[in-house]
Design a protein around this motif. Structure first.
Motif, PDB file in Angstrom:
ATOM      1  N   GLY A 191       0.852  -1.521   0.144  1.00  0.00           N
ATOM      2  CA  GLY A 191      -0.235   0.083   0.026  1.00  0.00           C
ATOM      3  C   GLY A 191       0.988   0.999  -0.211  1.00  0.00           C
ATOM      4  N   SER A 192       1.892   1.297   0.622  1.00  0.00           N
ATOM      5  CA  SER A 192       3.247   2.274   0.807  1.00  0.00           C
ATOM      6  C   SER A 192       3.469   2.276  -0.344  1.00  0.00           C
ATOM      7  CB  SER A 192       3.608   2.085   1.947  1.00  0.00           C
ATOM      8  OG  SER A 192       4.633   1.107   1.186  1.00  0.00           O
ATOM      9  N   LEU A 193       4.041   1.605  -1.196  1.00  0.00           N
ATOM     10  CA  LEU A 193       4.723   1.576  -2.720  1.00  0.00           C
ATOM     11  C   LEU A 193       3.431   2.683  -4.048  1.00  0.00           C
ATOM     12  CD1 LEU A 193       6.897  -1.000  -2.864  1.00  0.00           C
ATOM     13  CD2 LEU A 193       7.381   1.116  -2.361  1.00  0.00           C
ATOM     14  N   ILE A 194       1.890   1.464  -3.507  1.00  0.00           N
ATOM     15  CA  ILE A 194       0.804   2.511  -4.293  1.00  0.00           C
ATOM     16  C   ILE A 194       1.290   3.785  -4.220  1.00  0.00           C
ATOM     17  CG2 ILE A 194      -1.517   1.252  -4.744  1.00  0.00           C
ATOM     18  CD1 ILE A 194       0.215  -0.109  -5.780  1.00  0.00           C
ATOM     19  N   ALA A 195       0.776   4.245  -2.788  1.00  0.00           N
ATOM     20  CA  ALA A 195       0.624   5.614  -2.149  1.00  0.00           C
ATOM     21  C   ALA A 195       1.765   6.579  -2.850  1.00  0.00           C
ATOM     22  CB  ALA A 195       0.368   5.656  -1.177  1.00  0.00           C
ATOM     23  N   GLN A 196       2.862   6.436  -3.135  1.00  0.00           N
ATOM     24  CA  GLN A 196       3.940   6.567  -3.479  1.00  0.00           C
ATOM     25  C   GLN A 196       3.715   6.652  -5.484  1.00  0.00           C
ATOM     26  OE1 GLN A 196       7.514   6.368  -1.758  1.00  0.00           O
ATOM     27  NE2 GLN A 196       7.253   4.985  -0.284  1.00  0.00           N
ATOM     28  N   GLN A 197       3.113   6.067  -5.557  1.00  0.00           N
ATOM     29  CA  GLN A 197       2.763   5.424  -7.194  1.00  0.00           C
ATOM     30  C   GLN A 197       1.635   6.648  -7.739  1.00  0.00           C
ATOM     31  OE1 GLN A 197       0.859   2.913  -9.842  1.00  0.00           O
ATOM     32  NE2 GLN A 197       3.128   2.853 -10.430  1.00  0.00           N
ATOM     33  N   SER A 198       0.757   6.498  -7.195  1.00  0.00           N
ATOM     34  CA  SER A 198      -0.505   7.620  -7.311  1.00  0.00           C
ATOM     35  C   SER A 198      -1.000   8.366  -6.260  1.00  0.00           C
ATOM     36  CB  SER A 198      -1.252   6.537  -7.519  1.00  0.00           C
ATOM     37  OG  SER A 198      -1.830   4.998  -7.492  1.00  0.00           O
ATOM     38  N   GLY A 199      -0.822   8.510  -5.236  1.00  0.00           N
ATOM     39  CA  GLY A 199      -0.982   9.512  -3.904  1.00  0.00           C
ATOM     40  C   GLY A 199      -2.181   7.848  -3.021  1.00  0.00           C
ATOM     41  N   ALA A 200      -2.451   8.073  -1.553  1.00  0.00           N
ATOM     42  CA  ALA A 200      -3.309   7.647  -0.887  1.00  0.00           C
ATOM     43  C   ALA A 200      -4.624   7.918  -0.893  1.00  0.00           C
ATOM     44  CB  ALA A 200      -2.468   7.719   0.843  1.00  0.00           C
ATOM     45  N   ASP A 201      -5.783   7.212  -0.966  1.00  0.00           N
ATOM     46  CA  ASP A 201      -6.794   7.789  -0.739  1.00  0.00           C
ATOM     47  C   ASP A 201      -7.171   6.891   0.323  1.00  0.00           C
ATOM     48  OD1 ASP A 201      -9.970   6.778  -1.629  1.00  0.00           O
ATOM     49  OD2 ASP A 201      -9.217   8.715  -2.764  1.00  0.00           O
ATOM     50  N   ILE A 202      -8.713   7.044   0.942  1.00  0.00           N
ATOM     51  CA  ILE A 202      -9.088   6.432   2.527  1.00  0.00           C
ATOM     52  C   ILE A 202      -9.567   5.318   1.845  1.00  0.00           C
ATOM     53  CG2 ILE A 202     -11.573   7.257   1.744  1.00  0.00           C
ATOM     54  CD1 ILE A 202      -9.870   6.053   4.910  1.00  0.00           C
ATOM     55  N   SER A 203      -9.936   4.923   0.083  1.00  0.00           N
ATOM     56  CA  SER A 203     -11.022   3.846  -0.049  1.00  0.00           C
ATOM     57  C   SER A 203      -9.798   3.146  -0.829  1.00  0.00           C
ATOM     58  CB  SER A 203     -12.446   4.188  -1.481  1.00  0.00           C
ATOM     59  OG  SER A 203     -11.526   4.519  -2.178  1.00  0.00           O
ATOM     60  N   MET A 204      -8.743   3.846  -0.551  1.00  0.00           N
ATOM     61  CA  MET A 204      -7.499   2.631  -2.085  1.00  0.00           C
ATOM     62  C   MET A 204      -7.590   1.118  -1.660  1.00  0.00           C
ATOM     63  SD  MET A 204      -4.120   3.907  -0.583  1.00  0.00           S
ATOM     64  CE  MET A 204      -3.098   3.044  -1.398  1.00  0.00           C
ATOM     65  N   GLY A 205      -7.460   0.737  -0.835  1.00  0.00           N
ATOM     66  CA  GLY A 205      -7.637  -0.211  -0.204  1.00  0.00           C
ATOM     67  C   GLY A 205      -8.776  -2.120   0.169  1.00  0.00           C
ATOM     68  N   ILE A 206      -9.986  -0.689  -0.611  1.00  0.00           N
ATOM     69  CA  ILE A 206     -11.496  -1.658  -1.216  1.00  0.00           C
ATOM     70  C   ILE A 206     -11.299  -2.856  -1.912  1.00  0.00           C
ATOM     71  CG2 ILE A 206     -13.430  -1.772  -1.792  1.00  0.00           C
ATOM     72  CD1 ILE A 206     -14.214   1.300  -0.209  1.00  0.00           C
ATOM     73  N   GLY A 207     -11.455  -3.617  -1.803  1.00  0.00           N
ATOM     74  CA  GLY A 207     -11.488  -5.401  -2.740  1.00  0.00           C
ATOM     75  C   GLY A 207     -10.010  -5.478  -2.830  1.00  0.00           C
ATOM     76  N   MET A 208      -8.716  -5.103  -1.843  1.00  0.00           N
ATOM     77  CA  MET A 208      -7.834  -6.022  -1.187  1.00  0.00           C
ATOM     78  C   MET A 208      -7.622  -7.454  -2.242  1.00  0.00           C
ATOM     79  SD  MET A 208      -5.066  -3.646  -3.272  1.00  0.00           S
ATOM     80  CE  MET A 208      -6.973  -2.711  -4.053  1.00  0.00           C
ATOM     81  N   ILE A 209      -8.411  -7.845  -0.494  1.00  0.00           N
ATOM     82  CA  ILE A 209      -8.456  -8.975  -0.311  1.00  0.00           C
ATOM     83  C   ILE A 209      -8.932  -9.483  -1.770  1.00  0.00           C
ATOM     84  CG2 ILE A 209     -10.816  -9.476   0.559  1.00  0.00           C
ATOM     85  CD1 ILE A 209      -7.887 -11.469   2.066  1.00  0.00           C
ATOM     86  N   VAL A 210     -10.059  -9.594  -2.150  1.00  0.00           N
ATOM     87  CA  VAL A 210     -10.304 -10.439  -3.316  1.00  0.00           C
ATOM     88  C   VAL A 210      -8.403 -10.356  -4.267  1.00  0.00           C
ATOM     89  CG1 VAL A 210     -11.896 -10.432  -5.159  1.00  0.00           C
ATOM     90  CG2 VAL A 210     -12.561  -9.661  -3.188  1.00  0.00           C
ATOM     91  N   ILE A 211      -8.366  -8.710  -4.572  1.00  0.00           N
ATOM     92  CA  ILE A 211      -7.412  -9.010  -5.350  1.00  0.00           C
ATOM     93  C   ILE A 211      -6.231  -9.918  -4.702  1.00  0.00           C
ATOM     94  CG2 ILE A 211      -5.811  -7.301  -6.871  1.00  0.00           C
ATOM     95  CD1 ILE A 211      -8.384  -5.562  -6.311  1.00  0.00           C
ATOM     96  N   GLY A 212      -5.870  -9.866  -4.093  1.00  0.00           N
ATOM     97  CA  GLY A 212      -5.254 -11.024  -3.271  1.00  0.00           C
ATOM     98  C   GLY A 212      -4.844 -12.631  -3.481  1.00  0.00           C
ATOM     99  N   LEU A 213      -6.256 -12.568  -3.143  1.00  0.00           N
ATOM    100  CA  LEU A 213      -6.868 -14.376  -3.549  1.00  0.00           C
ATOM    101  C   LEU A 213      -6.504 -14.627  -5.126  1.00  0.00           C
ATOM    102  CD1 LEU A 213      -9.610 -14.412  -1.256  1.00  0.00           C
ATOM    103  CD2 LEU A 213      -7.479 -15.839  -0.890  1.00  0.00           C
ATOM    104  N   ALA A 214      -7.150 -13.603  -6.086  1.00  0.00           N
ATOM    105  CA  ALA A 214      -6.896 -13.846  -7.284  1.00  0.00           C
ATOM    106  C   ALA A 214      -5.544 -13.952  -7.959  1.00  0.00           C
ATOM    107  CB  ALA A 214      -7.648 -12.415  -8.135  1.00  0.00           C
ATOM    108  N   SER A 215      -4.743 -13.365  -6.786  1.00  0.00           N
ATOM    109  CA  SER A 215      -3.422 -13.360  -7.282  1.00  0.00           C
ATOM    110  C   SER A 215      -2.653 -15.243  -7.438  1.00  0.00           C
ATOM    111  CB  SER A 215      -2.509 -12.660  -7.205  1.00  0.00           C
ATOM    112  OG  SER A 215      -2.798 -10.944  -7.418  1.00  0.00           O
ATOM    113  N   VAL A 216      -2.790 -15.178  -5.900  1.00  0.00           N
ATOM    114  CA  VAL A 216      -2.415 -16.327  -5.349  1.00  0.00           C
ATOM    115  C   VAL A 216      -3.237 -17.222  -6.198  1.00  0.00           C
ATOM    116  CG1 VAL A 216      -2.835 -17.702  -3.056  1.00  0.00           C
ATOM    117  CG2 VAL A 216      -2.229 -15.697  -3.136  1.00  0.00           C
ATOM    118  N   ILE A 217      -4.886 -17.536  -6.616  1.00  0.00           N
ATOM    119  CA  ILE A 217      -5.234 -18.774  -6.992  1.00  0.00           C
ATOM    120  C   ILE A 217      -4.930 -18.780  -8.601  1.00  0.00           C
ATOM    121  CG2 ILE A 217      -7.366 -19.395  -7.871  1.00  0.00           C
ATOM    122  CD1 ILE A 217      -8.959 -18.194  -5.477  1.00  0.00           C
TER     123      ILE A 217
END
Length: 306
Positions: A191-217
């Motif tokens: 999250g810190s690297l993504i923020a340094q690339q495109s800025g931080a937003d309070i909603s930037m983490g929504i759905g991350m668990i699904v994306i992480g699972l998709a990547s692992v699967i």
């Protein structure tokens, strides 16, 4: 087209640390940790606030990792010491982190334009990709080495059979807390690297668990879930493939960015059903092969009698 693919690979590398974190909880600890959606934003928020206050980008990354690890440790404590269901522990911490992240950031979003970040020194896209790949691969190797230590082996064993490990006198509560803390530390680092690339937003983490699972699967569908070395590599490659597939899907004329969630859902569904479909095809081909062998044997037996 080529530039968008390079951008997708860069994003895949940045999100791969989050995928490694999800791998630790869901595959090694067998723990459904939903803290990820909150700790990802924690990492981005902490890094953004520190950068806007003039701190070193590398120090911001380290503090973001520690903040994520603290959030994960709180989830582990709720589950192990508070005896709260694992899924509910993650949900409670995720809800609490929304308010905590708002307190950290002070406002819904923070722009980091014209502020030096860890990615600023790399003007060339290719240099940036190579450096990111090397750094992430080193983190992956450190993680692999950790899982070969006694502590790492006990963490892996806790996920496989916690009751057996307790019978040997090991404290599974501590290993669970450590594993969840390490997982969320990696998520916050991403999250810190993504923020340094495109800025931080309070909603930037929504759905991350699904994306992480998709990547692992996706990674496991390609490499399989064998040794830890290949499993962690699969999470990284899966993250890159996921981002490339999303980038290609968004180039379809009748799709736009608002369709990102349904694209993610479709990718996860395909990745989940692919192994079972492949298994069914193998079983059918093996059954046909056995049937043909039996037919040939019966024909030979008939010819011998005649």
């Amino acid at each position: 087209m080529f530039d968008s693919m390079l951008g997708a690979i860069e994003l895949g590398l940045l999100y791969s640390l989050m995928a490694l974190g999800v791998y630790i909880t869901f595959r090694i600890l067998d723990f459904p940790d939903l803290t990820v959606d909150g700790s990802f934003t924690t990492g981005g928020g902490v890094a953004a606030v520190m950068l806007t206050n003039g701190y070193s980008p590398w120090l911001a990354v380290i503090v973001a990792f520690l903040a994520g690890a603290a959030a994960g440790a709180c989830t582990g404590l709720l589950h192990t010491k508070g005896k709260i269901n694992g899924l509910l522990s993650g949900i409670l911490m995720m809800i609490a982190l929304y308010s905590i992240n708002m307190r950290i950031m002070g406002k819904p979003n923070i722009s980091l334009l014209r502020i030096d970040t860890v990615l600023t020194p790399f003007s060339s896209v290719w240099v940036k990709l190579i450096v990111l790949a090397v750094v992430i691969f080193l983190i992956k190797l450190l993680l692999d080495l950790f899982f070969r230590t006694d502590l790492g082996m006990s963490l892996r064993a806790t996920g496989d059979n916690a009751r057996m490990i307790r019978s040997f006198g090991a404290n599974t509560d501590n290993t669970k807390i450590l594993g969840i803390a390490l997982s969320n530390g990696l998520v916050a680092l991403s999250g810190s690297l993504i923020a340094q690339q495109s800025g931080a937003d309070i909603s930037m983490g929504i759905g991350m668990i699904v994306i992480g699972l998709a990547s692992v699967i996706i990674g496991e569908a390609i490499f399989g879930a064998r040794a830890v070395f290949w499993a962690t590599l699969a999470a990284i490659v899966g993250s890159i493939i996921y981002r490339v597939v999303v980038a290609l899907a968004l180039r379809v004329e009748w799709l736009d960015t608002s369709d990102l969630k349904i694209i993610t859902a479709v990718i996860v569904i395909i990745a989940l059903t692919l192994p079972s479909v492949r298994r069914t095809i193998k079983q059918k081909s093996a059954a046909k092969k056995r049937a043909s062998q039996l037919t040939a044997m019966s024909q030979q037996a008939g010819g011998t009698r005649s």
